[in-house]
Design a protein around this motif. Sequence first.
Motif, PDB file in Angstrom:
ATOM      1  N   PHE A 292     -12.586  27.449  21.914  1.00 17.15           N
ATOM      2  CA  PHE A 292     -12.778  28.311  21.027  1.00 17.15           C
ATOM      3  C   PHE A 292     -13.832  29.328  20.941  1.00 17.15           C
ATOM      4  O   PHE A 292     -13.505  30.631  20.548  1.00 17.15           O
ATOM      5  CB  PHE A 292     -13.024  27.770  19.387  1.00 17.15           C
ATOM      6  CG  PHE A 292     -12.232  26.520  18.886  1.00 17.15           C
ATOM      7  CD1 PHE A 292     -10.627  26.721  19.569  1.00 17.15           C
ATOM      8  CD2 PHE A 292     -12.468  25.519  18.452  1.00 17.15           C
ATOM      9  CE1 PHE A 292      -9.783  25.488  19.216  1.00 17.15           C
ATOM     10  CE2 PHE A 292     -11.554  24.518  18.343  1.00 17.15           C
ATOM     11  CZ  PHE A 292     -10.361  24.530  18.502  1.00 17.15           C
ATOM     12  N   ARG A 372      -2.249  29.680  24.030  1.00 16.86           N
ATOM     13  CA  ARG A 372      -2.949  30.830  23.007  1.00 16.86           C
ATOM     14  C   ARG A 372      -2.779  30.822  21.510  1.00 16.86           C
ATOM     15  O   ARG A 372      -3.649  30.849  20.747  1.00 16.86           O
ATOM     16  CB  ARG A 372      -2.447  32.027  23.734  1.00 16.86           C
ATOM     17  CG  ARG A 372      -3.373  33.425  22.956  1.00 16.86           C
ATOM     18  CD  ARG A 372      -3.143  34.562  23.899  1.00 16.86           C
ATOM     19  NE  ARG A 372      -1.689  35.138  23.790  1.00 16.86           N
ATOM     20  CZ  ARG A 372      -0.975  35.084  25.157  1.00 16.86           C
ATOM     21  NH1 ARG A 372      -1.625  34.706  26.294  1.00 16.86           N
ATOM     22  NH2 ARG A 372       0.285  35.368  25.242  1.00 16.86           N
ATOM     23  N   LYS A 373      -1.563  30.468  21.249  1.00 12.45           N
ATOM     24  CA  LYS A 373      -1.042  30.326  19.664  1.00 12.45           C
ATOM     25  C   LYS A 373      -1.724  29.073  19.235  1.00 12.45           C
ATOM     26  O   LYS A 373      -2.310  29.214  18.073  1.00 12.45           O
ATOM     27  CB  LYS A 373       0.587  30.322  19.604  1.00 12.45           C
ATOM     28  CG  LYS A 373       0.922  29.935  18.237  1.00 12.45           C
ATOM     29  CD  LYS A 373       2.670  29.640  18.118  1.00 12.45           C
ATOM     30  CE  LYS A 373       2.850  29.406  17.029  1.00 12.45           C
ATOM     31  NZ  LYS A 373       4.311  29.068  16.901  1.00 12.45           N
ATOM     32  N   THR A 375      -4.497  27.430  20.214  1.00 11.11           N
ATOM     33  CA  THR A 375      -5.785  27.513  20.451  1.00 11.11           C
ATOM     34  C   THR A 375      -6.193  28.313  18.924  1.00 11.11           C
ATOM     35  O   THR A 375      -7.183  27.842  18.216  1.00 11.11           O
ATOM     36  CB  THR A 375      -6.538  28.206  21.538  1.00 11.11           C
ATOM     37  OG1 THR A 375      -5.984  27.563  22.717  1.00 11.11           O
ATOM     38  CG2 THR A 375      -7.803  28.457  21.503  1.00 11.11           C
ATOM     39  N   GLN A 376      -5.402  29.219  18.521  1.00  8.60           N
ATOM     40  CA  GLN A 376      -5.893  30.143  17.468  1.00  8.60           C
ATOM     41  C   GLN A 376      -5.419  29.289  16.317  1.00  8.60           C
ATOM     42  O   GLN A 376      -6.587  29.231  15.062  1.00  8.60           O
ATOM     43  CB  GLN A 376      -4.817  31.194  17.413  1.00  8.60           C
ATOM     44  CG  GLN A 376      -5.230  32.511  18.492  1.00  8.60           C
ATOM     45  CD  GLN A 376      -4.216  33.503  18.482  1.00  8.60           C
ATOM     46  OE1 GLN A 376      -3.368  33.474  17.905  1.00  8.60           O
ATOM     47  NE2 GLN A 376      -4.452  34.375  19.179  1.00  8.60           N
ATOM     48  N   LYS A 379      -8.506  26.561  16.085  1.00 10.30           N
ATOM     49  CA  LYS A 379      -9.714  27.078  15.678  1.00 10.30           C
ATOM     50  C   LYS A 379      -9.683  27.209  14.238  1.00 10.30           C
ATOM     51  O   LYS A 379     -10.670  26.898  13.380  1.00 10.30           O
ATOM     52  CB  LYS A 379      -9.845  28.716  16.477  1.00 10.30           C
ATOM     53  CG  LYS A 379     -11.197  28.980  16.234  1.00 10.30           C
ATOM     54  CD  LYS A 379     -11.461  30.247  16.845  1.00 10.30           C
ATOM     55  CE  LYS A 379     -12.890  30.740  16.561  1.00 10.30           C
ATOM     56  NZ  LYS A 379     -13.077  31.123  15.040  1.00 10.30           N
ATOM     57  N   LYS A 380      -8.742  27.834  13.681  1.00 10.82           N
ATOM     58  CA  LYS A 380      -8.506  27.909  12.310  1.00 10.82           C
ATOM     59  C   LYS A 380      -8.775  26.547  11.503  1.00 10.82           C
ATOM     60  O   LYS A 380      -9.444  26.327  10.464  1.00 10.82           O
ATOM     61  CB  LYS A 380      -7.096  28.531  11.846  1.00 10.82           C
ATOM     62  CG  LYS A 380      -6.942  29.139  10.221  1.00 10.82           C
ATOM     63  CD  LYS A 380      -5.730  29.749  10.253  1.00 10.82           C
ATOM     64  CE  LYS A 380      -5.528  30.147   8.765  1.00 10.82           C
ATOM     65  NZ  LYS A 380      -5.052  29.032   7.947  1.00 10.82           N
TER      66      LYS A 380
END
Length: 477
Positions: A292, A372-373, A375-376, A379-380
Amino acid sequence: MLRPWNLTIDIDRSSAKAIYIQIADNVAAAIQSGRLPKGTALPSSRSLAAQLKVNRNTVIEAIQLLVSEGWLLSQPRRGIFVAAQLPYGSNLYTEQKIAWSDHQAPQRIIFDDGNPDSKIAPVEQLGRAYRQLFKRSARWKMMGYADPRGHIDFRQEIANMLNIERNMRINEDHICISRGSQMAMYLVAQCLLQHNDYIFVESPGYHSAWKIFEKAGAKLIPIPVDENGLKVEELLPHLLKKNPIKALYLTPHRQYPTTVTLSKERRAQLVDLSNKYNFIIIEDDYDYEFHFEQAPYYPLASQPELINNVYIGTLSKVVAPALRIGYLATRNEYLLQQITELRSIIDIQGDNIMEQAVLELIQDGTIRRHIRKATQLYKKKRDFMVAQLDKFLPDHVDYTSPKGGLAIWLSLKHQIDWALLFQKLKEKSVHIPHPENYTKERTFGGIRLGYGSLSEELIKEGITILAEVLEQSKLQS
């Protein structure tokens, strides 16, 4: 095989939901309810399409989705069957997840130990890749036996990924594909360890790996972990005793279960000890992809000074747990040859078609976009989880916010009655991993909670309940 019944499936043709998803919904619900018991044979795609009056490809898409998620099992020349082992804690179609305790009581909120969110898995793209493979003129070649190490193009792509993203220096001849990282670990243990050999393991650590090593006849030497990872200085006294220490198993990138990262200083010390005392480092890099903040440390296996190592990774967390594709990499030609021979005995080869389908997703960029999607999203969820811990659990736990991955480690501030804790959680329909999963000690100092597979709503509710139950289970000092 005769199937003298029709499977009742309700299709709403006015719905915006794709028909193949509706079919998959119905089948999954029938499996969960027990209407389709484990081992039940499904109708053929042709007969089911005729019954539902839909295109056969629509039915095939639904079946492929359910197979990839782990609800169904495809057996060549026999048919499609309900899987004997259903996906634990995962349901592609509903927000609430169901597990079964020893008394068959449903648990509504499941904190696993770090599973991905199967709802965002690129199953449609995977199904499309399958169909494209079978449309090729040379598709008959896929149906024969292949290299037990895995399809060469897939091994080349895995080697490319490890070289480019993880700074390793390997090629396809150093790779063996396996059905998940557990199988890779089993192959390594059976070919490397003998009766009464010793192996260092982290404490706390990964209990499933310990069982694999003990099954091979090895004796475990637990080495403690602190905020900087494995306490490398505690290896030396054991090495000086000249016991037959063959290997060290560790998770240096994000230690299981504590999520701490092995420091640079200790990495250098570990490489020196491995080279000097000739033990193999078995590096399990189970969730390298999801980081992250700053770029992660490269694997130990990337260090050119390290002579003896085996690197183990998986795509199961990248795509979905039901996708059983792992891999191991080593420059030890003799060990790799033994692993290849054992693999050919117990499994002949891997899932050649699945490997090529995933290869398509890697090469067309689907996997990179998914990472990528994901990981976002993770992280949220991590940030949300941390906010709930700060709000509801400050009196009960300490923690360090993980820099990546799918789980967080909570160190307890006080002693608790574990039996009472689990009884109260069960009454509230909440599941957490038992600490016996990562330690053999009689006292447990922490809890590992996965957040990747839960919604924010369930995370908040689960943490609220955990705070209440921890207070009730607190032992008076």
